[in-house]
Design a protein around this motif. Structure first.
Motif, PDB file in Angstrom:
ATOM      1  N   ARG A  24      -4.937  -1.337   8.534  1.00 50.98           N
ATOM      2  CA  ARG A  24      -5.504  -2.040   9.698  1.00 50.98           C
ATOM      3  C   ARG A  24      -7.014  -2.211   9.570  1.00 50.98           C
ATOM      4  O   ARG A  24      -7.552  -3.290   9.851  1.00 50.98           O
ATOM      5  CB  ARG A  24      -5.160  -1.285  10.976  1.00 50.98           C
ATOM      6  CG  ARG A  24      -3.714  -1.460  11.362  1.00 50.98           C
ATOM      7  CD  ARG A  24      -3.396  -0.778  12.665  1.00 50.98           C
ATOM      8  NE  ARG A  24      -1.981  -0.967  12.967  1.00 50.98           N
ATOM      9  CZ  ARG A  24      -1.303  -0.218  13.803  1.00 50.98           C
ATOM     10  NH1 ARG A  24      -1.894   0.782  14.446  1.00 50.98           N
ATOM     11  NH2 ARG A  24      -0.025  -0.456  14.030  1.00 50.98           N
ATOM     12  N   LEU A  25      -7.708  -1.166   9.164  1.00 52.34           N
ATOM     13  CA  LEU A  25      -9.149  -1.269   8.974  1.00 52.34           C
ATOM     14  C   LEU A  25      -9.490  -2.288   7.886  1.00 52.34           C
ATOM     15  O   LEU A  25     -10.424  -3.082   8.019  1.00 52.34           O
ATOM     16  CB  LEU A  25      -9.737   0.094   8.608  1.00 52.34           C
ATOM     17  CG  LEU A  25      -9.839   1.104   9.742  1.00 52.34           C
ATOM     18  CD1 LEU A  25     -10.103   2.504   9.181  1.00 52.34           C
ATOM     19  CD2 LEU A  25     -10.924   0.704  10.713  1.00 52.34           C
ATOM     20  N   PHE A  26      -8.732  -2.257   6.818  1.00 56.72           N
ATOM     21  CA  PHE A  26      -8.938  -3.182   5.711  1.00 56.72           C
ATOM     22  C   PHE A  26      -8.764  -4.627   6.175  1.00 56.72           C
ATOM     23  O   PHE A  26      -9.597  -5.488   5.897  1.00 56.72           O
ATOM     24  CB  PHE A  26      -7.956  -2.851   4.580  1.00 56.72           C
ATOM     25  CG  PHE A  26      -8.050  -3.778   3.415  1.00 56.72           C
ATOM     26  CD1 PHE A  26      -9.060  -3.629   2.482  1.00 56.72           C
ATOM     27  CD2 PHE A  26      -7.136  -4.796   3.250  1.00 56.72           C
ATOM     28  CE1 PHE A  26      -9.149  -4.484   1.399  1.00 56.72           C
ATOM     29  CE2 PHE A  26      -7.215  -5.654   2.171  1.00 56.72           C
ATOM     30  CZ  PHE A  26      -8.227  -5.503   1.238  1.00 56.72           C
ATOM     31  N   ALA A  70     -10.543  -5.028  -2.874  1.00 57.75           N
ATOM     32  CA  ALA A  70      -9.402  -4.372  -3.520  1.00 57.75           C
ATOM     33  C   ALA A  70      -9.768  -2.948  -3.938  1.00 57.75           C
ATOM     34  O   ALA A  70      -8.990  -2.011  -3.743  1.00 57.75           O
ATOM     35  CB  ALA A  70      -8.949  -5.186  -4.732  1.00 57.75           C
ATOM     36  N   THR A  71     -10.967  -2.788  -4.493  1.00 55.72           N
ATOM     37  CA  THR A  71     -11.428  -1.465  -4.911  1.00 55.72           C
ATOM     38  C   THR A  71     -11.520  -0.523  -3.722  1.00 55.72           C
ATOM     39  O   THR A  71     -11.161   0.656  -3.813  1.00 55.72           O
ATOM     40  CB  THR A  71     -12.791  -1.575  -5.620  1.00 55.72           C
ATOM     41  OG1 THR A  71     -12.634  -2.421  -6.761  1.00 55.72           O
ATOM     42  CG2 THR A  71     -13.309  -0.225  -6.056  1.00 55.72           C
ATOM     43  N   MET A  72     -11.981  -1.046  -2.586  1.00 50.71           N
ATOM     44  CA  MET A  72     -12.115  -0.211  -1.400  1.00 50.71           C
ATOM     45  C   MET A  72     -10.753   0.288  -0.909  1.00 50.71           C
ATOM     46  O   MET A  72     -10.578   1.483  -0.655  1.00 50.71           O
ATOM     47  CB  MET A  72     -12.807  -0.986  -0.285  1.00 50.71           C
ATOM     48  CG  MET A  72     -13.091  -0.137   0.935  1.00 50.71           C
ATOM     49  SD  MET A  72     -13.831  -1.086   2.271  1.00 50.71           S
ATOM     50  CE  MET A  72     -12.435  -2.062   2.789  1.00 50.71           C
ATOM     51  N   ALA A 128       0.828  -1.207   0.000  1.00 57.01           N
ATOM     52  CA  ALA A 128       0.000   0.000   0.000  1.00 57.01           C
ATOM     53  C   ALA A 128       0.863   1.259   0.000  1.00 57.01           C
ATOM     54  O   ALA A 128       0.541   2.239  -0.677  1.00 57.01           O
ATOM     55  CB  ALA A 128      -0.948  -0.008   1.203  1.00 57.01           C
ATOM     56  N   ALA A 129       1.970   1.233   0.741  1.00 59.15           N
ATOM     57  CA  ALA A 129       2.871   2.395   0.780  1.00 59.15           C
ATOM     58  C   ALA A 129       3.474   2.657  -0.597  1.00 59.15           C
ATOM     59  O   ALA A 129       3.559   3.808  -1.037  1.00 59.15           O
ATOM     60  CB  ALA A 129       3.971   2.179   1.812  1.00 59.15           C
ATOM     61  N   ALA A 130       3.875   1.595  -1.287  1.00 63.42           N
ATOM     62  CA  ALA A 130       4.446   1.763  -2.633  1.00 63.42           C
ATOM     63  C   ALA A 130       3.395   2.294  -3.600  1.00 63.42           C
ATOM     64  O   ALA A 130       3.676   3.183  -4.418  1.00 63.42           O
ATOM     65  CB  ALA A 130       5.013   0.432  -3.129  1.00 63.42           C
ATOM     66  N   HIS A 131       2.178   1.774  -3.508  1.00 62.92           N
ATOM     67  CA  HIS A 131       1.100   2.239  -4.395  1.00 62.92           C
ATOM     68  C   HIS A 131       0.758   3.701  -4.103  1.00 62.92           C
ATOM     69  O   HIS A 131       0.617   4.507  -5.037  1.00 62.92           O
ATOM     70  CB  HIS A 131      -0.134   1.346  -4.206  1.00 62.92           C
ATOM     71  CG  HIS A 131      -1.205   1.596  -5.204  1.00 62.92           C
ATOM     72  ND1 HIS A 131      -1.078   1.270  -6.538  1.00 62.92           N
ATOM     73  CD2 HIS A 131      -2.433   2.163  -5.069  1.00 62.92           C
ATOM     74  CE1 HIS A 131      -2.176   1.633  -7.183  1.00 62.92           C
ATOM     75  NE2 HIS A 131      -3.012   2.167  -6.315  1.00 62.92           N
ATOM     76  N   GLY A 150     -11.567  -5.786   8.165  1.00 62.79           N
ATOM     77  CA  GLY A 150     -12.735  -5.999   7.318  1.00 62.79           C
ATOM     78  C   GLY A 150     -12.733  -7.328   6.595  1.00 62.79           C
ATOM     79  O   GLY A 150     -13.801  -7.907   6.359  1.00 62.79           O
ATOM     80  N   ILE A 151     -11.552  -7.837   6.254  1.00 61.21           N
ATOM     81  CA  ILE A 151     -11.494  -9.128   5.570  1.00 61.21           C
ATOM     82  C   ILE A 151     -11.263 -10.278   6.548  1.00 61.21           C
ATOM     83  O   ILE A 151     -11.113 -11.426   6.139  1.00 61.21           O
ATOM     84  CB  ILE A 151     -10.424  -9.143   4.445  1.00 61.21           C
ATOM     85  CG1 ILE A 151      -9.020  -8.983   4.996  1.00 61.21           C
ATOM     86  CG2 ILE A 151     -10.763  -8.114   3.373  1.00 61.21           C
ATOM     87  CD1 ILE A 151      -7.923  -9.262   3.978  1.00 61.21           C
ATOM     88  N   GLY A 152     -11.229  -9.941   7.847  1.00 63.70           N
ATOM     89  CA  GLY A 152     -11.075 -10.983   8.856  1.00 63.70           C
ATOM     90  C   GLY A 152      -9.683 -11.557   8.890  1.00 63.70           C
ATOM     91  O   GLY A 152      -9.513 -12.754   9.147  1.00 63.70           O
ATOM     92  N   ALA A 153      -8.687 -10.732   8.615  1.00 63.51           N
ATOM     93  CA  ALA A 153      -7.303 -11.212   8.583  1.00 63.51           C
ATOM     94  C   ALA A 153      -6.672 -11.162   9.971  1.00 63.51           C
ATOM     95  O   ALA A 153      -6.962 -10.277  10.761  1.00 63.51           O
ATOM     96  CB  ALA A 153      -6.469 -10.376   7.613  1.00 63.51           C
ATOM     97  N   THR A 154      -5.829 -12.117  10.213  1.00 62.06           N
ATOM     98  CA  THR A 154      -5.075 -12.143  11.461  1.00 62.06           C
ATOM     99  C   THR A 154      -3.833 -11.288  11.303  1.00 62.06           C
ATOM    100  O   THR A 154      -3.462 -10.907  10.198  1.00 62.06           O
ATOM    101  CB  THR A 154      -4.653 -13.578  11.812  1.00 62.06           C
ATOM    102  OG1 THR A 154      -3.773 -14.053  10.788  1.00 62.06           O
ATOM    103  CG2 THR A 154      -5.849 -14.506  11.915  1.00 62.06           C
ATOM    104  N   SER A 155      -3.149 -11.004  12.374  1.00 63.42           N
ATOM    105  CA  SER A 155      -1.920 -10.223  12.323  1.00 63.42           C
ATOM    106  C   SER A 155      -0.719 -11.048  11.917  1.00 63.42           C
ATOM    107  O   SER A 155       0.357 -10.552  11.721  1.00 63.42           O
ATOM    108  CB  SER A 155      -1.593  -9.602  13.678  1.00 63.42           C
ATOM    109  OG  SER A 155      -2.719  -9.143  14.320  1.00 63.42           O
ATOM    110  N   ALA A 156      -0.904 -12.353  11.836  1.00 63.93           N
ATOM    111  CA  ALA A 156       0.227 -13.242  11.558  1.00 63.93           C
ATOM    112  C   ALA A 156       0.776 -13.034  10.172  1.00 63.93           C
ATOM    113  O   ALA A 156       0.087 -12.673   9.260  1.00 63.93           O
ATOM    114  CB  ALA A 156      -0.208 -14.693  11.724  1.00 63.93           C
TER     115      ALA A 156
END
Length: 118
Positions: free
Chosen positions: A107-109, A73-75, A8-11, A112-118
């Protein structure tokens, strides 16, 4: 989180570097729609890569929520685009340092997709 944040930082960096020309082109698209190729644009390629990444997270069990990869992805890309195009024009809307906003978008994203921090 660090992996997605790096992407995201690169984009976001690329969008910020090109924001002047992007703004000018957006103003011309309505009158000259032929300027924009129908596919193969850098945003479309980035979105496709992000969709594949999200599908892979789901396959690995790292994204447990029910979501449409394209919408997700669009969001995220929309939030990055809005920040890149609007931060200098609407400073009251984009408070804090740019890196703080980026971290919060990611972090919000991920939540939203139910991702873990791992």
């Amino acid at each position: 989180e660090p992996e997605l944040r790096a992407w995201a930082a690169a984009h976001l960096r690329m969008l910020r570097e090109r924001r002047t020309i992007i703004r000018k082109c957006m103003g011309e698209f309505e009158e000259h729609p032929d300027m924009m190729p129908p596919c193969g644009t850098p945003p479309a390629i980035a979105a496709e890569g992000l969709c594949c990444y999200l599908d892979r997270l789901r396959e690995l069990g790292l994204a447990r929520a029910t979501f449409d990869s394209r919408a997700a992805a669009t969001m995220l890309m929309g939030a990055l685009f809005a920040d890149a195009m609007g931060r200098d024009l609407m400073p009251d809307l984009y408070r804090g340092k740019p890196d703080e906003g980026l971290t919060e978008y990611v972090r919000l994203f991920l939540r939203g997709i139910g991702a873990t921090s791992a």
